[in-house]
Design a protein around this motif. Structure first.
Motif, PDB file in Angstrom:
ATOM      1  N   SER A  16       0.954  -1.180   0.085  1.00  0.00           N
ATOM      2  CA  SER A  16      -0.086   0.088  -0.010  1.00  0.00           C
ATOM      3  C   SER A  16       0.803   1.336  -0.068  1.00  0.00           C
ATOM      4  O   SER A  16       0.302   2.230  -0.154  1.00  0.00           O
ATOM      5  CB  SER A  16      -1.005  -0.032   1.254  1.00  0.00           C
ATOM      6  OG  SER A  16      -0.146  -0.320   2.201  1.00  0.00           O
ATOM      7  N   THR A  39      -3.495  -7.219  -3.995  1.00  0.00           N
ATOM      8  CA  THR A  39      -3.332  -6.807  -2.746  1.00  0.00           C
ATOM      9  C   THR A  39      -3.581  -7.792  -1.673  1.00  0.00           C
ATOM     10  O   THR A  39      -4.109  -8.936  -1.821  1.00  0.00           O
ATOM     11  CB  THR A  39      -4.355  -5.598  -2.657  1.00  0.00           C
ATOM     12  OG1 THR A  39      -5.644  -6.121  -2.550  1.00  0.00           O
ATOM     13  CG2 THR A  39      -4.201  -4.486  -3.697  1.00  0.00           C
ATOM     14  N   PRO A  77      -5.729   2.547   2.864  1.00  0.00           N
ATOM     15  CA  PRO A  77      -6.689   1.655   1.857  1.00  0.00           C
ATOM     16  C   PRO A  77      -7.311   0.615   2.355  1.00  0.00           C
ATOM     17  O   PRO A  77      -8.265   0.043   1.563  1.00  0.00           O
ATOM     18  CB  PRO A  77      -5.566   1.165   0.635  1.00  0.00           C
ATOM     19  CG  PRO A  77      -4.220   1.204   1.653  1.00  0.00           C
ATOM     20  CD  PRO A  77      -4.571   2.196   2.676  1.00  0.00           C
TER      21      PRO A  77
END
Length: 155
Positions: A16, A39, A77
């Protein structure tokens, strides 16, 4: 990896934030190499399936579990996922810090710290086909170190 060295999960992730220069000097991974990787959120359920409720034997357990804990409680995030992370945590049944065990096994005392001096993860045979500071390489080296210490017969 499991106790036999079988790879249970292998996936680089897109961080991130940008990779710090000091971290790059350790592992040699560039931001560009991770730009198309999934991710943490995208692999979370698979990672949980592999790790949750298991015994973890990690070289420097505080470092790795700290990263996992920060990711699960992160702002930024992943903030929208916090409720899910809270109810679907990734927790170990038991944690073993192999770095601390190896420091005691190695036996170099630090008068300053009043404890055994931490040693770098040795370059042992089982993980030799994977580079040091790669996740799989370090997992296999840690596993081999556990077996080496368990089979130690003295000098």
């Amino acid at each position: 990896v499991d106790v036999r060295g079988k790879v249970l999960f292998e996936q680089r992730l897109r961080p991130s934030s940008l990779i710090a220069e000091g971290a790059y000097r350790v592992h040699g991974i560039r931001d560009e190499e991770l730009a198309t990787m999934p991710t943490f959120v995208e692999v979370y359920d698979e990672l949980r399936r592999v790790l949750h409720g298991k015994t973890w034997a990690i070289y420097n357990v505080e470092f790795d579990t700290g990263i996992l804990t920060r990711a699960m409680s992160a702002s930024g995030p992943y903030a929208a996922y916090r409720p899910y992370f809270r109810t679907h945590r990734i927790d170990a049944a038991e944690e073993w810090c192999i770095m601390h065990l190896y420091a005691q096994f190695y036996g170099e005392w630090s008068n300053y710290h009043k404890s055994y001096k931490w040693q770098p993860l040795p370059d042992v045979s089982i993980g030799a086909s994977h580079p040091a500071h790669s996740a799989i390489g370090d997992c296999l080296r840690t596993l081999d170190l556990i077996y080496s210490m368990a089979n130690y017969q003295g000098k």
